[in-house]
Design a protein around this motif. Structure first.
Motif, mmCIF file in Angstrom:
data_model
loop_
_atom_site.group_PDB
_atom_site.id
_atom_site.type_symbol
_atom_site.label_atom_id
_atom_site.label_comp_id
_atom_site.label_asym_id
_atom_site.label_seq_id
_atom_site.Cartn_x
_atom_site.Cartn_y
_atom_site.Cartn_z
ATOM 1 N N GLU A 34 21.004 29.966 26.246
ATOM 2 C CA GLU A 34 22.644 28.747 26.658
ATOM 3 C C GLU A 34 23.734 29.681 25.978
ATOM 4 O O GLU A 34 24.014 29.591 25.562
ATOM 5 C CB GLU A 34 22.169 27.767 26.148
ATOM 6 N N LEU A 35 24.391 29.552 27.355
ATOM 7 C CA LEU A 35 25.457 30.066 27.250
ATOM 8 C C LEU A 35 27.207 29.265 26.886
ATOM 9 O O LEU A 35 27.076 28.120 27.882
ATOM 10 C CB LEU A 35 26.752 31.344 28.622
ATOM 11 N N ASP A 36 27.612 29.981 25.987
ATOM 12 C CA ASP A 36 28.981 28.788 25.421
ATOM 13 C C ASP A 36 30.257 28.993 25.754
ATOM 14 O O ASP A 36 30.826 27.846 25.571
ATOM 15 C CB ASP A 36 28.689 28.789 23.667
ATOM 16 N N ARG A 37 30.732 29.617 26.844
ATOM 17 C CA ARG A 37 31.471 29.822 27.910
ATOM 18 C C ARG A 37 31.203 30.553 29.327
ATOM 19 O O ARG A 37 30.561 30.568 29.419
ATOM 20 C CB ARG A 37 32.983 31.226 26.822
ATOM 21 N N HIS A 38 31.459 30.580 30.290
ATOM 22 C CA HIS A 38 31.727 30.976 31.755
ATOM 23 C C HIS A 38 31.297 32.308 31.174
ATOM 24 O O HIS A 38 32.225 32.926 30.722
ATOM 25 C CB HIS A 38 32.895 30.259 32.812
ATOM 26 N N LEU A 39 30.586 32.969 32.314
ATOM 27 C CA LEU A 39 30.368 34.263 32.175
ATOM 28 C C LEU A 39 30.856 34.671 33.637
ATOM 29 O O LEU A 39 29.880 34.374 34.978
ATOM 30 C CB LEU A 39 29.402 34.727 31.907
ATOM 31 N N LEU A 40 31.543 35.948 33.534
ATOM 32 C CA LEU A 40 31.955 37.063 34.509
ATOM 33 C C LEU A 40 30.989 38.482 34.341
ATOM 34 O O LEU A 40 31.900 38.446 33.081
ATOM 35 C CB LEU A 40 33.204 36.607 35.334
ATOM 36 N N VAL A 41 30.504 39.050 34.659
ATOM 37 C CA VAL A 41 30.363 39.906 35.063
ATOM 38 C C VAL A 41 30.337 41.132 36.504
ATOM 39 O O VAL A 41 29.782 40.439 37.329
ATOM 40 C CB VAL A 41 28.179 40.285 34.710
ATOM 41 N N LEU A 42 31.303 41.956 36.132
ATOM 42 C CA LEU A 42 32.264 42.859 37.285
ATOM 43 C C LEU A 42 30.977 43.833 37.076
ATOM 44 O O LEU A 42 32.177 45.060 35.387
ATOM 45 C CB LEU A 42 33.398 43.114 37.311
ATOM 46 N N HIS A 43 30.521 44.249 38.183
ATOM 47 C CA HIS A 43 29.548 45.808 38.393
ATOM 48 C C HIS A 43 30.622 46.516 38.315
ATOM 49 O O HIS A 43 30.905 46.939 38.967
ATOM 50 C CB HIS A 43 28.032 46.029 38.430
ATOM 51 N N ARG A 44 31.233 47.798 37.198
ATOM 52 C CA ARG A 44 31.207 49.359 37.962
ATOM 53 C C ARG A 44 30.029 50.776 37.767
ATOM 54 O O ARG A 44 31.449 51.622 38.191
ATOM 55 C CB ARG A 44 32.641 49.275 36.284
ATOM 56 N N THR A 45 29.114 50.571 37.715
ATOM 57 C CA THR A 45 28.625 51.659 37.525
ATOM 58 C C THR A 45 28.681 52.385 39.092
ATOM 59 O O THR A 45 28.187 51.969 40.320
ATOM 60 C CB THR A 45 27.035 51.189 37.404
ATOM 61 N N ASP A 56 19.445 30.106 35.526
ATOM 62 C CA ASP A 56 19.591 28.358 35.957
ATOM 63 C C ASP A 56 19.298 28.626 37.242
ATOM 64 O O ASP A 56 20.329 28.692 38.204
ATOM 65 C CB ASP A 56 19.594 27.387 35.309
ATOM 66 N N GLY A 57 17.949 27.548 38.397
ATOM 67 C CA GLY A 57 17.866 28.385 39.490
ATOM 68 C C GLY A 57 17.504 29.165 40.303
ATOM 69 O O GLY A 57 18.171 29.198 41.657
ATOM 70 N N TYR A 58 17.857 30.105 39.845
ATOM 71 C CA TYR A 58 17.413 31.747 40.344
ATOM 72 C C TYR A 58 16.648 33.032 39.015
ATOM 73 O O TYR A 58 16.556 32.670 38.519
ATOM 74 C CB TYR A 58 19.165 32.372 40.078
ATOM 75 N N SER A 73 28.295 29.947 34.256
ATOM 76 C CA SER A 73 28.225 28.048 33.970
ATOM 77 C C SER A 73 27.779 28.468 32.506
ATOM 78 O O SER A 73 27.135 28.493 32.023
ATOM 79 C CB SER A 73 28.013 26.906 34.912
ATOM 80 N N ALA A 74 28.885 28.116 31.542
ATOM 81 C CA ALA A 74 28.978 27.155 30.150
ATOM 82 C C ALA A 74 27.634 26.637 30.561
ATOM 83 O O ALA A 74 27.069 25.543 30.797
ATOM 84 C CB ALA A 74 30.024 26.695 29.176
ATOM 85 N N GLY A 75 26.977 26.585 29.745
ATOM 86 C CA GLY A 75 25.489 26.473 28.884
ATOM 87 C C GLY A 75 24.277 26.860 30.082
ATOM 88 O O GLY A 75 23.242 26.587 29.481
ATOM 89 N N ASP A 92 34.042 36.284 28.853
ATOM 90 C CA ASP A 92 33.536 34.958 28.856
ATOM 91 C C ASP A 92 35.363 34.155 28.956
ATOM 92 O O ASP A 92 36.234 34.402 27.754
ATOM 93 C CB ASP A 92 33.015 35.398 27.493
ATOM 94 N N LEU A 93 34.839 33.149 29.791
ATOM 95 C CA LEU A 93 35.877 32.071 29.917
ATOM 96 C C LEU A 93 35.965 31.136 29.333
ATOM 97 O O LEU A 93 34.534 30.029 29.442
ATOM 98 C CB LEU A 93 36.162 32.485 31.408
#
Length: 284
Positions: A34-45, A56-58, A73-75, A92-93
């Motif tokens: 359960e994420l406590d913040r919105h999360l963005l991951v930008l791949h750079r490999t 959730d849902g995927y 999203s958070a949660g 983490d936003l």
């Protein structure tokens, strides 16, 4: 290479976001129930990497490529397993920020609890990528842009995410408002009184009596500059006055909130066209 971030904003005074850079992280599983913040991951490999992801849902596997973005999203639940070394930027936003921005912009989800930004796997969004890159560059430069710069980018990112991926993505943004002269005066007076400090977007907005989400656009409309650009310009103007008064360059840098002489040097030469030392010599 150890699986620890090569850069992190933990020591920065960034209240609404956390940023970290990861390089060559070995194959493994990353799970957050359960994420406590919105999360963005930008791949750079540099090359494609086979990944299995669940949210959730995927649920599914695929190939992560440079520039791909995962948004949660958070949660949300977040799970990822990868088979080769992986490099990425993690942002983490704060949901408190997106909630405030939604309320300030009078978006439909305002007041309904934490904003849901949906969840996207291997998303392509040039604007999100650019903002994350700007923040990461500033992090690697020791936060030279200051808190105001980071705050402005965090809000810019929040507005974009809300309108592009949030519940209110189809609602038009409110039309532009005029920046009243007294509001501009309040903001400018605050800037001039605090040039030696790390000015935050929240405090500057309070001085102008406008919401922080509107401040950047309205400030640019009135002055032609973003708030952080105006602050730097005024610091350089004050630096010129100090140098004319005979103050040593080191003291000028310290008096105007620059992290060191090289920080002052870089902005001074960019704006004035010569270095502080060359400027001082020209006064003799």
């Amino acid at each position: 290479m150890p699986d620890t971030p090569i850069a992190t904003s933990e020591s920065m005074e960034w209240t609404d976001l956390k940023l970290s850079g990861w390089e060559g992280v070995s194959p493994q599983e990353a799970f957050e129930p359960e994420l406590d913040r919105h999360l963005l991951v930008l791949h750079r490999t540099p090359g494609p990497v086979r990944v299995f992801e669940r949210a959730d849902g995927y649920r599914g596997d695929g190939v992560a490529r440079p520039g791909d973005i995962n948004l949660f999203s958070a949660g949300d639940l977040s799970f990822c397993r990868w088979e080769e070394s992986l490099s990425f930027i993690r942002l983490d936003l704060s949901p408190a920020l997106t909630d405030r921005v939604a309320a300030e912009l009078e978006l439909p989800q305002a007041g309904t609890g934490a904003v849901d930004l949906s969840r996207r796997i291997r998303l392509r969004d040039d604007r999100v990528s650019q903002i994350v890159q700007w923040l990461y560059e500033d992090l690697n430069q020791g936060g030279l842009g200051g808190k105001l710069y980071a705050d402005s980018l965090a809000r810019m990112l929040s507005v974009h995410l809300l309108h592009r991926y949030g519940v209110a993505s189809e609602r038009r943004m409110p039309g532009p408002r005029r920046f009243a002269r007294r509001q501009l005066d309040g903001a400018l007076q605050y800037v001039h009184a605090h040039l030696d400090q790390d000015i935050s977007l929240e405090k500057l907005a309070a001085a102008a009596h406008v919401s922080a989400s509107h401040l950047v656009r309205l400030f640019r409309e009135a002055t032609g500059l973003a708030p952080h650009q105006y602050v730097i310009r005024e610091r350089i103007r004050r630096a010129q006055a100090h140098l004319k008064a005979g103050l040593p360059i080191q003291e000028v840098a310290a008096a105007l909130g620059f992290s060191d002489q090289s920080h002052l040097h870089r902005h001074f030469k960019r704006i004035v066209g010569v270095t502080p030392r060359e400027f001082a010599r020209g006064l003799r």
